[in-house]
Design a protein around this motif. Structure first.
Motif, PDB file in Angstrom:
ATOM      1  N   MET A  18      -2.683 -11.741  -5.577  1.00 53.08           N
ATOM      2  CA  MET A  18      -3.268 -10.613  -4.843  1.00 53.08           C
ATOM      3  C   MET A  18      -2.212  -9.705  -4.232  1.00 53.08           C
ATOM      4  N   PHE A  19      -1.102 -10.271  -3.774  1.00 50.14           N
ATOM      5  CA  PHE A  19      -0.109  -9.436  -3.088  1.00 50.14           C
ATOM      6  C   PHE A  19       1.149  -9.201  -3.930  1.00 50.14           C
ATOM      7  N   SER A  20       1.068  -9.464  -5.211  1.00 47.28           N
ATOM      8  CA  SER A  20       2.202  -9.198  -6.121  1.00 47.28           C
ATOM      9  C   SER A  20       3.527  -9.681  -5.506  1.00 47.28           C
ATOM     10  N   VAL A  21       3.542 -10.949  -5.079  1.00 42.32           N
ATOM     11  CA  VAL A  21       4.672 -11.445  -4.283  1.00 42.32           C
ATOM     12  C   VAL A  21       6.009 -11.318  -5.009  1.00 42.32           C
ATOM     13  N   GLU A  22       6.054 -11.777  -6.255  1.00 41.71           N
ATOM     14  CA  GLU A  22       7.335 -11.760  -6.962  1.00 41.71           C
ATOM     15  C   GLU A  22       7.821 -10.323  -7.178  1.00 41.71           C
ATOM     16  N   LEU A  23       6.894  -9.461  -7.566  1.00 41.45           N
ATOM     17  CA  LEU A  23       7.263  -8.061  -7.795  1.00 41.45           C
ATOM     18  C   LEU A  23       7.692  -7.398  -6.484  1.00 41.45           C
ATOM     19  N   THR A  24       6.979  -7.702  -5.412  1.00 40.80           N
ATOM     20  CA  THR A  24       7.329  -7.131  -4.105  1.00 40.80           C
ATOM     21  C   THR A  24       8.752  -7.541  -3.713  1.00 40.80           C
ATOM     22  N   GLU A  25       9.066  -8.823  -3.927  1.00 43.54           N
ATOM     23  CA  GLU A  25      10.419  -9.303  -3.591  1.00 43.54           C
ATOM     24  C   GLU A  25      11.477  -8.616  -4.455  1.00 43.54           C
ATOM     25  N   ARG A  26      11.146  -8.462  -5.730  1.00 39.69           N
ATOM     26  CA  ARG A  26      12.103  -7.837  -6.652  1.00 39.69           C
ATOM     27  C   ARG A  26      12.364  -6.374  -6.274  1.00 39.69           C
ATOM     28  N   ALA A  53      11.950  -5.055  -3.267  1.00 46.15           N
ATOM     29  CA  ALA A  53      12.680  -5.045  -1.987  1.00 46.15           C
ATOM     30  C   ALA A  53      14.177  -5.252  -2.227  1.00 46.15           C
ATOM     31  N   ALA A  54      14.488  -6.185  -3.132  1.00 46.60           N
ATOM     32  CA  ALA A  54      15.907  -6.442  -3.424  1.00 46.60           C
ATOM     33  C   ALA A  54      16.536  -5.236  -4.117  1.00 46.60           C
ATOM     34  N   ALA A  55      15.800  -4.653  -5.071  1.00 44.18           N
ATOM     35  CA  ALA A  55      16.345  -3.524  -5.835  1.00 44.18           C
ATOM     36  C   ALA A  55      16.587  -2.314  -4.928  1.00 44.18           C
ATOM     37  N   ARG A  56      15.691  -2.088  -3.977  1.00 50.01           N
ATOM     38  CA  ARG A  56      15.813  -0.911  -3.105  1.00 50.01           C
ATOM     39  C   ARG A  56      16.548  -1.233  -1.809  1.00 50.01           C
ATOM     40  N   GLN A  57      16.909  -2.514  -1.640  1.00 50.08           N
ATOM     41  CA  GLN A  57      17.599  -2.968  -0.420  1.00 50.08           C
ATOM     42  C   GLN A  57      16.833  -2.612   0.845  1.00 50.08           C
ATOM     43  N   VAL A  58      15.562  -3.041   0.855  1.00 47.68           N
ATOM     44  CA  VAL A  58      14.707  -2.840   2.022  1.00 47.68           C
ATOM     45  C   VAL A  58      14.033  -4.179   2.328  1.00 47.68           C
ATOM     46  N   PRO A  59      13.530  -4.384   3.562  1.00 45.20           N
ATOM     47  CA  PRO A  59      12.857  -5.643   3.885  1.00 45.20           C
ATOM     48  C   PRO A  59      11.593  -5.830   3.052  1.00 45.20           C
ATOM     49  N   VAL A  60      11.313  -7.080   2.674  1.00 46.28           N
ATOM     50  CA  VAL A  60      10.122  -7.381   1.874  1.00 46.28           C
ATOM     51  C   VAL A  60       8.850  -6.897   2.588  1.00 46.28           C
ATOM     52  N   GLU A  61       8.827  -6.997   3.916  1.00 47.05           N
ATOM     53  CA  GLU A  61       7.646  -6.601   4.703  1.00 47.05           C
ATOM     54  C   GLU A  61       7.323  -5.117   4.514  1.00 47.05           C
ATOM     55  N   ASP A  62       8.306  -4.348   4.091  1.00 45.49           N
ATOM     56  CA  ASP A  62       8.132  -2.894   4.016  1.00 45.49           C
ATOM     57  C   ASP A  62       7.620  -2.423   2.652  1.00 45.49           C
ATOM     58  N   VAL A  63       7.473  -3.350   1.704  1.00 43.10           N
ATOM     59  CA  VAL A  63       7.067  -2.955   0.348  1.00 43.10           C
ATOM     60  C   VAL A  63       5.599  -3.312   0.128  1.00 43.10           C
ATOM     61  N   VAL A  64       4.823  -2.333  -0.349  1.00 39.60           N
ATOM     62  CA  VAL A  64       3.415  -2.571  -0.678  1.00 39.60           C
ATOM     63  C   VAL A  64       3.172  -2.095  -2.104  1.00 39.60           C
ATOM     64  N   VAL A  65       2.821  -3.042  -2.982  1.00 35.79           N
ATOM     65  CA  VAL A  65       2.545  -2.711  -4.382  1.00 35.79           C
ATOM     66  C   VAL A  65       1.064  -2.371  -4.511  1.00 35.79           C
ATOM     67  N   GLY A  66       0.765  -1.372  -5.336  1.00 36.13           N
ATOM     68  CA  GLY A  66      -0.638  -0.986  -5.526  1.00 36.13           C
ATOM     69  C   GLY A  66      -0.894  -0.468  -6.926  1.00 36.13           C
ATOM     70  N   THR A  67      -2.130  -0.012  -7.146  1.00 39.00           N
ATOM     71  CA  THR A  67      -2.563   0.431  -8.478  1.00 39.00           C
ATOM     72  C   THR A  67      -2.069   1.854  -8.765  1.00 39.00           C
ATOM     73  N   GLY A  68      -0.796   1.950  -9.078  1.00 39.17           N
ATOM     74  CA  GLY A  68      -0.165   3.256  -9.260  1.00 39.17           C
ATOM     75  C   GLY A  68       0.157   3.824  -7.892  1.00 39.17           C
ATOM     76  N   SER A  69       1.052   4.819  -7.856  1.00 39.74           N
ATOM     77  CA  SER A  69       1.322   5.363  -6.524  1.00 39.74           C
ATOM     78  C   SER A  69       0.133   6.174  -6.037  1.00 39.74           C
ATOM     79  N   SER A  70      -0.745   6.622  -6.946  1.00 45.09           N
ATOM     80  CA  SER A  70      -1.970   7.268  -6.437  1.00 45.09           C
ATOM     81  C   SER A  70      -2.863   6.253  -5.742  1.00 45.09           C
ATOM     82  N   GLY A  71      -2.906   5.028  -6.255  1.00 40.18           N
ATOM     83  CA  GLY A  71      -3.663   3.992  -5.561  1.00 40.18           C
ATOM     84  C   GLY A  71      -3.096   3.735  -4.168  1.00 40.18           C
TER      85      GLY A  71
END
Ligand SMILES: *Cc1c(COP(=O)(O)O)cnc(C)c1O
Length: 361
Positions: A63-71, A73-91
């Motif tokens: 439900m929360f795309s955990v692995e992708l969210t972590e990836r 966060a690491a790629a953008r060098q930001v905290p994991v808490e700050d990343v929210v994955v959704g259905t396209g950026s329009s979603g």
């Protein structure tokens, strides 16, 4: 007759009449240059990963795309808490507006810009405050800051701007953020950022790092070529990110989309050569069109804007006859997505003939 009545806010939203999209019936244009998609087919590695992921379609996704969210966060060098994955950026944008706006609130954005903005704002019951672009297709950030009132909840900044192309510059963005009250959320939509080559362009993530009221939208739809799978994300400060998660449709991002996005991050060096190819074609188009006398605004995205005004529809019809579909905005202009060299040559040819008057004679 007494019947259930939808909210009045929907009266402002254009009605969608179900039907086949162009090109799915009969012999429509050979090249679709109307949706800013990536013209390259999926990378074999991404396709293999996605195909394998289809095998578990009887299960709900994470439900929360955990692995992708972590990836991410690491790629953008930001905290994991700050990343929210959704259905396209329009979603994710829809989640943002639903999380932030009450009826009567105001959302400020440049116009013309992304067509989804007025629809999504209207659906929340908030009011759109559209600030005209400058004559060269850029955001008028001074006027946007001046449009802020006590009712303003969100400002949308589209950089590069769809459909005109220019990116907001780093210095002007920083100045703008100094004018905006700290309780107004500034959403910077960077759907096309990977195609940018202007060193003076703003980096939304740098602005998010400096300002608590800034969030960034990114997508896998354009440079990463996953438009059909619906996956994008926000980088936002924790209390906003939390609100976005609450406003999500449960299990919206499919397992296939999550795995394909992870595989695309792995394959980014390979994808980047494709982005470079699109950028090289964009520069070729810009150069040729300007030589022919077209007044094309700067573009940092994978499309070019022809400010055709009242000739917009006749240009679009001419393009269709030549085998390419472009995106007309009646009485304003035509947006043309950079495609493969063959398609781009057809477009150049249409544009040349049109300028010489051959198209209308
Ligand atoms: C294409 C586009 C998006 C991305 O849409 P997705 O929902 O991620 O496919 C977002 N913003 C703008 C301005 C766009 O042009």
């Amino acid at each position: 007759m007494i019947e259930p009545s939808p909210r009045a806010a929907l009266d402002a939203v254009p009605s969608y009449v179900p039907g086949r999209p162009p090109g799915t019936a009969g012999n429509g244009p050979a090249y679709k240059m109307s949706s800013n998609e990536n013209p390259f087919p999926p990378l074999p590695s991404v396709l293999a990963t996605a195909t394998e992921a289809v095998g578990t379609m009887n299960r709900y996704p994470d439900m929360f795309s955990v692995e992708l969210t972590e990836r991410i966060a690491a790629a953008r060098q930001v905290p994991v808490e700050d990343v929210v994955v959704g259905t396209g950026s329009s979603g994710v944008l829809s989640q943002t507006l639903n999380a932030m706006c009450d009826p009567g609130d105001e959302v400020v954005y440049a116009w013309r810009s992304f067509e989804a903005y007025p629809i999504m704002v209207a659906l929340t019951g908030a009011r759109s405050v559209q600030v005209p672009l400058t004559p060269d297709g850029r955001h008028d950030l001074r006027a946007m800051a001046d449009a802020v009132t006590d009712q303003t909840e969100v400002i949308l900044v589209c950089s590069p701007n769809n459909p005109t192309g220019p990116a907001v510059r780093a210095l002007e963005l920083e100045e703008f953020l100094g004018w905006v009250p700290p309780d107004v959320l500034v959403v910077i939509d960077e759907a096309y950022t990977e195609f940018g080559t202007d060193p003076a362009a703003a980096e939304a993530l740098a602005a998010y790092r400096r300002h608590q009221n800034v969030m960034v939208l990114r997508t896998f739809s354009k440079a990463y070529g996953l438009a059909g799978l619906r996956v994008g994300y926000a980088v936002a400060h924790p209390h906003i990110a939390m609100a976005l998660r609450k406003a999500a449709v449960p299990f919206g991002v499919s397992h296939v989309a999550q795995r394909a996005a992870l595989a695309s991050l792995d394959a980014y060096p390979e994808l980047l050569t494709r982005v470079d190819a699109v950028v090289a074609e964009r520069e070729r188009l810009l150069c040729a069109l300007r030589q022919d006398g077209w007044a094309i605004p700067d573009t940092q995205a994978n499309f070019v804007w022809l400010p055709l005004a009242e000739q917009t529809n006749s240009f679009a019809e001419e393009a269709t006859r030549a085998g390419i579909s472009v995106r007309p905005f009646p009485d304003e202009g035509v947006r043309v997505t950079v495609d493969c060299p063959e398609a781009n040559d057809i477009f150049l040819d249409v544009a040349r003939r049109f300028r010489r008057g051959g198209a209308t004679s």
